[in-house]
Design a protein around this motif. Structure first.
Motif, short mmCIF file in Angstrom:
data_model
loop_
_atom_site.label_atom_id
_atom_site.label_comp_id
_atom_site.label_asym_id
_atom_site.label_seq_id
_atom_site.Cartn_x
_atom_site.Cartn_y
_atom_site.Cartn_z
N HIS A 106 0.83 -1.21 0.00
CA HIS A 106 0.00 0.00 0.00
C HIS A 106 0.87 1.26 0.00
O HIS A 106 1.72 1.47 0.86
CB HIS A 106 -0.92 0.01 1.22
N GLY A 107 0.69 2.08 -1.02
CA GLY A 107 1.41 3.34 -1.11
C GLY A 107 2.84 3.23 -1.55
O GLY A 107 3.53 4.25 -1.70
N ALA A 108 3.32 2.00 -1.78
CA ALA A 108 4.72 1.81 -2.17
C ALA A 108 4.88 1.94 -3.69
O ALA A 108 3.93 1.82 -4.45
CB ALA A 108 5.22 0.44 -1.71
N THR A 109 6.11 2.17 -4.11
CA THR A 109 6.45 2.24 -5.53
C THR A 109 7.46 1.14 -5.85
O THR A 109 8.11 0.60 -4.94
CB THR A 109 7.05 3.60 -5.90
N PRO A 110 7.64 0.81 -7.13
CA PRO A 110 8.65 -0.21 -7.48
C PRO A 110 10.06 0.19 -7.06
O PRO A 110 10.90 -0.69 -6.87
CB PRO A 110 8.54 -0.28 -9.01
N PHE A 111 10.32 1.49 -6.91
CA PHE A 111 11.65 1.93 -6.52
C PHE A 111 11.95 1.62 -5.06
O PHE A 111 13.09 1.80 -4.60
CB PHE A 111 11.79 3.43 -6.78
N GLU A 112 10.95 1.14 -4.33
CA GLU A 112 11.13 0.73 -2.93
C GLU A 112 11.08 -0.78 -2.80
O GLU A 112 10.75 -1.29 -1.73
CB GLU A 112 10.03 1.38 -2.08
N PHE A 113 11.42 -1.50 -3.86
CA PHE A 113 11.19 -2.94 -3.82
C PHE A 113 12.01 -3.64 -2.74
O PHE A 113 11.58 -4.65 -2.19
CB PHE A 113 11.42 -3.57 -5.20
N GLU A 114 13.18 -3.14 -2.38
CA GLU A 114 13.96 -3.74 -1.30
C GLU A 114 13.18 -3.68 0.02
O GLU A 114 13.07 -4.69 0.74
CB GLU A 114 15.31 -3.04 -1.15
#
Length: 354
Positions: free
Chosen positions: A71-79
């Protein structure tokens, strides 16, 4: 990001028979993440013992528990997202792999790069893939080897009680590279005797000769074998690389053992750092998962990526394999496309027939 998934049955034209048994179909989880109009695709294979509705309910429930991390995350935060999903999916590494693959697919799309380019592997030479010959009667195996004469590498599945002369018969009709996979079916003594016999037939690799879990036996075979030994079932994650460094020559990486591309890449880099060779492998599975690990093939010495070739109802298209030569997609992310109808959103569809 929004999560949807479905569990379907994929079928083979002919069963794949190994020391582990016969496999004519596989339960496959397809997962999709949606973010800013982009779709990230992931997949996993549910284990042979997990093909019951009760077991699949547990996988579905665990995946649903990851929605808060998305929720609210982006692919750039996959780690960070994967760090939150890992404890939720601790008992389901295959489902974690599906989540990981979909996140990498989205990351590549967001960066507008194919995944192998994102990792800096563009231009690396890809090893050709082997194709497997199942355990069956000798005449059928020899006939199959003749049919596959144009393939650069054959991998022969051997049973614990197989007469090794079948390899000699195949060598009479096939002059390419040969690998042998015992799937953990031999004793150490049997494996060592077999390795010397296979050396005389110019067999290149001996995969998982002894049962997994006994590194002392594997190390004994490794020391005595005149041909390189590959650890498959004994290699799951990065920690296994350090345990195996003196027990084998090569490790076989599969996404659904290690939990996805993040761990697979760690395994490959660590293996090369400690002097082990790397094989990227596949199970009987959709081309979606095979394409995902194929993006890592630039780090590999060997490829065993034929797991999708005999499926009759695979809804995805991705890498192209032409007589063992691998061509990766050029589109951003994984580069897979949905080539047949697949309505993702409900968790089960036992009668999927694309």
């Amino acid at each position: 990001m929004q999560l949807e998934f479905k569990i379907v049955t994929l079928r083979r034209r002919e069963p794949l028979v190994s020391q582990k048994g016969s496999l004519s179909e596989v339960r496959q989880l397809f997962l999709r993440l949606t973010w800013e109009g982009k779709l990230g695709h992931g997949a996993s294979v549910l284990g042979r013992g997990a093909g019951t509705r009760g077991a699949e309910d547990l996988v579905a429930s665990a995946l649903a528990g990851c929605q808060a991390a998305l929720h609210g995350a982006t692919p750039f935060e996959f780690e960070a997202v994967l760090d939150l999903c890992e404890p939720v999916l601790a008992d389901h590494p295959s489902a974690l792999a599906a989540m990981d693959i979909a996140l990498h697919d989205l990351l590549g799309q967001a960066a507008r790069l194919p995944l192998h380019c994102l990792w800096g592997l563009h231009g690396h030479v890809l090893p050709p893939t082997a194709i497997s010959i199942s355990i069956t009667d000798e005449a059928t195996r020899v006939r199959r080897a003749c049919e596959l004469a144009a393939w650069p590498i054959l991998k022969l599945k051997l049973a614990a009680d197989d007469n090794l002369q079948v390899v000699a018969r195949i060598r009479e009709v096939y002059r390419g590279r040969l690998w042998v996979d015992a799937n953990g079916g031999w004793t150490p003594d049997r494996a060592i005797v077999a390795a010397h016999y296979l050396k005389d037939l110019d067999v290149e690799l001996l995969e998982q000769p002894v049962p997994p879990g006994c590194l002392v036996a594997l190390a004994a075979v490794h020391r005595a074998s005149p041909i390189p030994v590959v650890a498959d079932e004994d290699c799951i994650g990065p920690a296994d690389v350090l345990r195996l460094r003196h027990c084998t020559d090569t490790i076989n990486i599969k996404l659904f053992k290690c939990g996805g591309l993040r761990r697979a890449r760690e395994v490959a880099l660590l293996a090369r750092r400690v002097g082990l060779r790397v094989m990227v492998g596949s199970k009987v599975e959709s081309v979606l998962g095979v394409t995902a690990i194929a993006h890592l093939a630039g780090l590999a010495d060997y490829a065993d990526l034929d797991g999708h070739l005999d499926l009759v109802n695979d809804p995805y298209a991705g890498i192209v394999i032409d007589h063992g030569n691998i061509t990766l997609p050029h589109d951003p992310g994984l580069g897979v496309i949905l080539s047949a109808p697949l309505s993702i959103g409900s968790p089960y569809d036992a009668n999927y027939t694309a």
